[in-house]
Design an enzyme around this catalytic site. Structure first.
Site: not given
Ligand code: 5GP
Ligand code: ZN
Length: 124
Positions: A38-39, A98, A106-107, A111, A113
């Site tokens: 994760d970034i 999530n 968010e994405v 996925h 985590h």
């Molecule tokens: P969500 O909130 O959808 O469960 O998590 C999305 C995750 O993707 C977040 O923890 C965020 O830090 C990670 N993320 C977003 N953009 C990027 C990216 O460009 N590269 C990587 N490696 N992780 C990302």
């Protein structure tokens, strides 16, 4: 309403990462799965496990995905230890998916985590 599941969505961030169009720190990959750091890590160890196929969320998972999800879950403990999580029971890890706006997603590419390592963590 379920959207149709497509192989790869051109505007999807994680599909672009799988395709190598956006760089990532890869942990593991095979024909079906892609795992990368994760970034913005919340914990000393924080990586994301995704299917290479574009499934928008856990809400889109059906019985036909049982094998894929099973493989992700079975792989998580091994990669957690490999990436530096301490062994159970003193160590361990957290698995989180999530799903949807109210689930904090968010994405919109499924996925999981995987987070671990010594406390305190930034979040979670
Ligand atoms: P969500 O909130 O959808 O469960 O998590 C999305 C995750 O993707 C977040 O923890 C965020 O830090 C990670 N993320 C977003 N953009 C990027 C990216 O460009 N590269 C990587 N490696 N992780 C990302
Ligand atoms: Zn995608």
């Amino acid at each position: 309403m379920k959207e149709e599941i497509v192989q790869h969505a051109p505007d999807c961030l994680f599909c672009r990462i799988v395709a190598g169009k956006i760089p990532s720190r890869i942990v593991y990959q095979d024909e079906e799965l892609f795992v990368f750091h994760d970034i913005h890590p919340w914990a000393p160890v924080h990586f994301l496990m995704i299917p290479k196929v574009h499934i928008p969320s856990m809400a889109h998972v059906g019985v036909e995905h049982a094998g894929l999800l099973g493989r992700m879950m079975a792989l998580a403990p091994r990669l957690a230890l490999q990436e530096g999580c301490n062994p159970y029971p003193g160590g361990g890890f957290r698995i989180l998916s999530n799903t949807g706006a109210e689930g904090g997603q968010e994405v919109h590419h499924l996925h999981i985590h995987v987070m671990g390592g010594p406390r305190p963590w930034l979040k979670g």
